[in-house]
Design a protein around this motif. Structure first.
Motif, short mmCIF file in Angstrom:
data_model
loop_
_atom_site.label_atom_id
_atom_site.label_comp_id
_atom_site.label_asym_id
_atom_site.label_seq_id
_atom_site.Cartn_x
_atom_site.Cartn_y
_atom_site.Cartn_z
N PRO A 84 0.68 -1.26 0.08
CA PRO A 84 0.22 -0.38 0.19
C PRO A 84 0.95 1.15 -0.10
O PRO A 84 1.77 1.20 0.40
CB PRO A 84 -1.11 -0.28 1.32
N ARG A 85 0.41 2.23 -0.04
CA ARG A 85 1.20 3.90 -0.26
C ARG A 85 1.47 3.96 0.78
O ARG A 85 0.59 4.28 1.67
CB ARG A 85 0.31 4.59 -1.05
N PRO A 86 2.50 4.65 1.23
CA PRO A 86 2.49 4.70 2.71
C PRO A 86 2.16 6.12 3.22
O PRO A 86 1.87 7.00 2.32
CB PRO A 86 4.02 4.79 3.06
N LYS A 87 1.48 6.09 4.71
CA LYS A 87 0.31 7.40 4.55
C LYS A 87 1.40 8.82 4.92
O LYS A 87 0.87 10.06 4.39
CB LYS A 87 -0.42 7.21 5.90
N GLY A 89 3.58 9.88 2.44
CA GLY A 89 4.35 10.21 1.69
C GLY A 89 4.64 9.51 0.55
O GLY A 89 5.37 9.66 -0.21
N SER A 90 6.21 8.91 1.10
CA SER A 90 6.92 8.49 1.48
C SER A 90 6.54 7.30 0.30
O SER A 90 5.47 6.69 -0.28
CB SER A 90 8.09 7.83 2.39
N ASP A 91 7.60 6.67 -0.67
CA ASP A 91 7.93 5.40 -1.68
C ASP A 91 7.36 4.12 -0.78
O ASP A 91 8.54 4.20 -0.08
CB ASP A 91 8.35 5.89 -3.04
N SER A 92 6.34 3.27 -1.16
CA SER A 92 6.84 2.12 -0.60
C SER A 92 8.02 1.00 -1.00
O SER A 92 8.74 -0.10 -0.65
CB SER A 92 5.87 1.43 -0.86
N ALA A 93 8.19 1.47 -2.15
CA ALA A 93 9.86 0.87 -2.96
C ALA A 93 11.24 1.37 -2.29
O ALA A 93 12.09 0.25 -2.15
CB ALA A 93 10.15 1.30 -3.85
N MET A 94 10.57 2.37 -0.97
CA MET A 94 12.17 2.96 -0.82
C MET A 94 13.15 2.00 0.30
O MET A 94 14.14 2.57 -0.05
CB MET A 94 11.85 4.42 -0.06
#
Ligand SMILES: C[S@@+](CC[C@H](N)C(=O)[O-])C[C@H]1O[C@@H](n2cnc3c(N)ncnc32)[C@H](O)[C@@H]1O
Length: 310
Positions: A187-190, A192-197
């Protein structure tokens, strides 16, 4: 893509803690674009710097600087973890500005960024095992371990399973391909960061053995620093910062040593450093406004002591 120049992080603070105003011999373990080195050499004509960088792309700037500062700058194209093999005199200060430079992250062909399409590489030294070899060749369990250990990624098993499923259809060769695989199962982190980071951070740390390098350099600093010599480390994520913090606590009067009933092997060791930064130094608002890289930077500094028992 236009490439932004690398802006040295916490430069004023680094120079302050290194205390190079009255000259001396210093090691810049992470030469990069030479921002720290140049400022150190400009601080006093009696400053000599030995610069290290593992990335062959830094050689051009390094050679130019050797010409500009005739005889006062030496460059060693190797890992800072090997510094003790190259430097045979004790030095007045060692600085490490960890991680990747803006030049490395902004060049898609280096494969560090999940934001731009490039080969899945991530090797600072441009040799050794690449991120592509890890994601396509390592067993699922091992990939999950890397993501958890070096990215503190809680969904490491879910991501590793998705990677293995995807590579059965076709090899994963680009940054964006890997990022898409992660985005599909995360899921997209709340915030605002990128979940692939976290996964990209983990692969980069593993591929470059970044924590091993840091450990070797910290250990080498014990013998390389003169009494009163300074150690200054700027780190960019909690794994690095924790390692530096624990090293300094272990070798300073900050370690737990007051309980005489708990006389352990550790408490009998000499106190090697005086910690100069009780809390890590972070960038001020002015620097944050003009240098986004400074957001996660933490500086810790210590002074080498004459050996004395606790
Ligand atoms: C954040 S940049 C340093 C920027 C530099 N302080 C400046 O002002 O231009 C980090 C640099 O350290 C290098 N580096 C990272 N880990 C290294 C290691 N273990 N040994 C040698 N160089 C390393 C990278 O290749 C990169 O060029």
């Amino acid at each position: 893509m236009t490439q932004e120049p690398h802006i040295p992080v916490l430069l004023k603070e680094v120079l302050g803690y290194l205390d190079c105003r009255s000259g001396g011999l210093f090691i810049d373990g992470t030469f990069g674009a030479g921002g720290y080195t140049r400022a150190m050499l400009n601080a006093n004509p009696g400053v000599h710097v030995i610069g290290f960088d593992r990335d062959p792309n830094t050689l051009g700037t390094a050679h130019q600087m050797m010409t500009d500062f005739n005889g006062r700058f030496t460059f060693i194209h190797d890992c800072f973890g090997n510094m003790a093999q190259h430097v045979h005199n004790q030095v007045d200060g060692i600085v490490l500005d960890l991680g990747v430079s803006s030049m490395q992250i902004d060049q898609p062909e280096r494969g560090f960024s999940f934001r731009s399409e490039g080969p899945l590489d991530m090797r600072m030294a441009q040799r050794g095992i690449s991120a592509q070899e890890v994601v396509n060749g390592f067993p699922e369990q091992e990939i999950a371990h890397i993501l958890f250990r070096y990215g503190e990624e809680k969904a490491s098993y879910r991501i590793a399973a998705a990677v293995v499923q995807a590579r059965q259809k076709a090899p994963i060769t680009t940054t964006v391909q890997l990022a898409d695989i992660i985005h599909r199962v995360m899921p997209r982190p709340k915030d605002g960061s990128d979940s692939a980071m976290r996964s990209f951070q983990a692969l980069r740390i593993f591929v470059n053995d970044e924590l091993g390098e840091l450990e070797r350099a910290l250990t080498a600093s014990i013998d390389l620093l003169k009494p009163s010599g300074r150690l200054v480390v700027v780190s960019f994520h909690s794994l690095e910062d924790r390692l530096v913090k624990n090293f300094l606590i272990h070798h300073s009067a900050l370690r737990p040593h007051n309980n005489r009933h708990a006389m352990t092997e550790m408490t009998a060791e000499p106190i090697l450093f005086e910690v100069l930064t009780k809390k890590p130094i972070v960038a001020g608002e002015e620097e944050l406004a003009c240098n986004p890289r400074a957001h996660s930077a933490k500086l810790r500094a210590a002074r080498r002591r004459q050996e004395a028992m606790s």
